[in-house]
Write an enzyme that holds these catalytic residues in place. Structure first.
Site, mmCIF file in Angstrom:
data_model
loop_
_atom_site.group_PDB
_atom_site.id
_atom_site.type_symbol
_atom_site.label_atom_id
_atom_site.label_comp_id
_atom_site.label_asym_id
_atom_site.label_seq_id
_atom_site.Cartn_x
_atom_site.Cartn_y
_atom_site.Cartn_z
ATOM 1 C CE1 TYR A 164 -32.091 7.340 -67.295
ATOM 2 C CE2 TYR A 164 -34.258 6.304 -68.534
ATOM 3 C CZ TYR A 164 -33.217 7.273 -68.636
ATOM 4 O OH TYR A 164 -32.954 8.120 -69.696
ATOM 5 C CG ASN A 199 -35.555 4.199 -73.269
ATOM 6 O OD1 ASN A 199 -34.849 3.609 -74.032
ATOM 7 N ND2 ASN A 199 -36.370 5.067 -73.211
ATOM 8 C CD GLU A 231 -38.715 6.208 -71.388
ATOM 9 O OE1 GLU A 231 -39.399 7.004 -70.550
ATOM 10 O OE2 GLU A 231 -37.466 6.067 -71.120
ATOM 11 C CG HIS A 285 -39.240 11.064 -76.429
ATOM 12 N ND1 HIS A 285 -38.076 10.542 -76.391
ATOM 13 C CD2 HIS A 285 -39.548 11.625 -75.094
ATOM 14 C CE1 HIS A 285 -37.638 10.485 -75.150
ATOM 15 N NE2 HIS A 285 -38.535 10.812 -74.372
ATOM 16 C CD GLU A 311 -34.482 7.813 -72.963
ATOM 17 O OE1 GLU A 311 -34.644 7.963 -71.701
ATOM 18 O OE2 GLU A 311 -35.524 8.090 -73.797
ATOM 19 N NE ARG A 351 -34.417 6.399 -79.054
ATOM 20 C CZ ARG A 351 -35.146 6.771 -77.760
ATOM 21 N NH1 ARG A 351 -34.445 6.940 -76.829
ATOM 22 N NH2 ARG A 351 -36.413 6.383 -77.889
HETATM 23 O O1 IFM Z 1 -35.759 12.759 -69.736
HETATM 24 C C1 IFM Z 1 -36.312 11.288 -69.811
HETATM 25 C C2 IFM Z 1 -36.719 11.001 -70.856
HETATM 26 O O2 IFM Z 1 -37.267 11.977 -71.930
HETATM 27 C C3 IFM Z 1 -37.366 9.533 -71.123
HETATM 28 N N1 IFM Z 1 -36.476 8.461 -70.479
HETATM 29 C C4 IFM Z 1 -36.212 8.955 -69.123
HETATM 30 C C5 IFM Z 1 -35.401 10.315 -69.200
HETATM 31 C C6 IFM Z 1 -34.974 10.601 -67.726
HETATM 32 O O3 IFM Z 1 -35.984 10.591 -66.994
#
Ligand code: IFM
Length: 474
Positions: free
Chosen positions: A304, A302, A176, A131, A377, A87
């Protein structure tokens, strides 16, 4: 290059389905460099990086990790890892420098070469069309808060898709939209650095409108291609059972998750979020919602971390999206406090909570219409220095990836249609307002020499891919 494929294969204890996509992700401004080459125009990030006090050490993506020149080496690294999908994002200002009108053939040719190199290596290309690198001339005309930007995005997307749609099957529109809208236009932690809550809601709406218009246009040309969008979702918990904390969790879940999922997948905005933000004068039309609610073939997630929130006054929210953060990115929810829940954190200060990923996946399956899901992500950023051999023994990242992949495995076992996983990121790269201080890559990059050295996590991930799943829990 060190071979990552030298361990023997063994049957995995936690196998993933056949055909599961094993990928890694990057983004144009974070890796390409060559900011002034090949006819590329300026983006809002070029401007933001040059604005004092916005990016740590005033660093820029001018050179980044020079992927523009080194992409054959990077595709070889992907091959060595055994990736089946990659990606990346397409830089709008490289392809259409002024954001409207004339397209830049050199820019398109770069992506055609990259795609051909990937296909030659048997790696499926997964481009994302936006992006965060909006052409600066479009920001000069008002940026995402202006409706016209959505139309310009659809025009650009259709052009790129017409050029590559014969060889690229899977397309993601926007990455995002929460970050682009709220970090870009509410807190000002990201480009273009504006602090206007009303404008940020309009930006969110137009990012989704641009997505819908783009999918409509692209699908008309190649109906067999697959289209989707990548949203950054969080598990959200109240800090306690106190009604104020529960209300804070509802608000943050609303702005982070439902504000995007409901229009995109259900064709409506969440009533409670519209009520929370009523004073900002945001009144979306039904006609726009119909466009935003285009059928999609895949949803990118995505993930985290988890947000734990309280609704009682206290210290100002720490957003962690910038070392210079002073303003809240949560329109209508300035009183919400983000509180530590006591879990271990990554080098970004983000709490590690793989259970949150399971919750996000099963919630999507339960509350939204069925659509193929991809983790587009997931990864961990640290301040890392290599040892004397130039390698990084990144046990923390391995543990993070292992735990989150186990959560994916559990979700699949419970019926969630999760079809692939792209770790963030292939290479160390430019981490936005944090400059080059945070490293997310499977592959370490020496920024002075551009030398790439796979970290231990690269070796570990290659093993997972080779075996088609996870080993016994360590
Ligand atoms: O680096 C970023 C990415 O560009 C978008 N999502 C989160 C990642 C980590 O912060």
């Amino acid at each position: 290059m060190t071979s990552l494929q030298d361990d023997t294969s063994a049957a995995p204890a936690a196998p993933f389905p056949t055909g599961f996509r094993w990928g890694a992700a990057t983004a144009a401004y974070q890796i390409e460099g060559a900011a002034g080459e090949g006819g590329r125009g300026p983006s809002i990030w070029d401007t933001f990086c040059r604005t004092p006090g916005k990016v740590l050490n005033a660093e820029t993506g001018d050179v980044a990790v020079d992927h523009y020149h080194r992409f054959p080496e990077d595709v070889a690294l992907m091959s060595d890892l055994g990736l089946t999908a990659y990606r990346f994002s397409i830089s709008w200002p490289r392809v259409q420098p002024s954001g409207a009108g004339t397209f830049n053939q050199d820019g398109l040719d770069f992506y055609r070469r990259l795609v051909d190199e990937l296909l030659e290596a048997g790696i499926e290309p997964w481009p994302t069309l936006y992006h965060w690198d909006l052409p600066q001339p479009l920001e000069d005309k008002g940026g995402w808060p202006e409706r016209e930007t959505a139309h310009r995005f659809a025009e650009y997307a259709a052009h790129v898709h017409a050029a590559l749609g014969d060889r690229v099957r899977n397309w993601m529109t926007v990455n995002e939209p929460w970050c682009a809208a709220f970090l870009g236009y509410a807190s000002g932690d990201h480009a273009p650095g504006r602090r206007d809550a009303s404008a940020s809601l309009l930006a969110a709406h137009h990012l989704m409108l641009g997505h819908g218009l783009a999918v409509e246009a692209m699908r008309a040309r190649y109906p067999d291609n697959s289209f989707g969008v990548a949203v950054n979702l969080y598990a959200v918990s109240p800090a306690s059972d106190d009604p104020a904390d529960r209300d804070a969790a509802r608000r943050v879940d609303g702005l982070q998750n439902r504000l995007f999922l409901d229009p995109l997948l259900l064709g409506r905005y969440p009533e409670d979020v519209l009520a929370d933000t009523a004073r900002l004068g945001f009144t979306p039309s039904d006609a726009d919602l119909t466009i935003i609610n285009q059928p999609i073939d895949q949803l990118g997630i995505n993930y985290y971390s988890r947000h734990t929130v309280a609704g009682t006054p206290g210290e100002a929210a720490q957003t962690a999206s910038s070392p210079f953060s002073t303003h809240s990115p949560w329109p209508g929810s300035d009183h919400v406090r983000f509180v530590p829940a006591g879990r271990p954190v990554t080098g970004m200060g983000w709490e590690i909570d793989e259970r949150g990923l399971y919750e996000v996946l099963t919630r999507l399956h339960r509350e939204y219409p069925s659509v193929a899901l991809y983790i587009t992500e997931n990864g961990a950023g640290y301040d890392e220095t290599p040892d004397d051999n130039g390698t990084v023994q990144d046990l923390g990242r391995i543990a993070y990836l292992d735990a989150h992949l186990r959560a994916c495995h559990d979700a699949i076992a419970d019926g969630v249609p999760l079809r692939g996983y792209f770790t963030w990121s292939l290479l160390d790269n430019f981490e936005w307002a944090w400059g080059y201080s945070k490293r997310f890559g499977l592959v370490h990059v020496d920024y002075a020499t551009q030398r790439r050295v796979p970290k231990d996590s690269a070796r570990w991930y290659a093993g997972v891919i080779r075996q088609g799943g996870l080993p016994e829990r360590g």
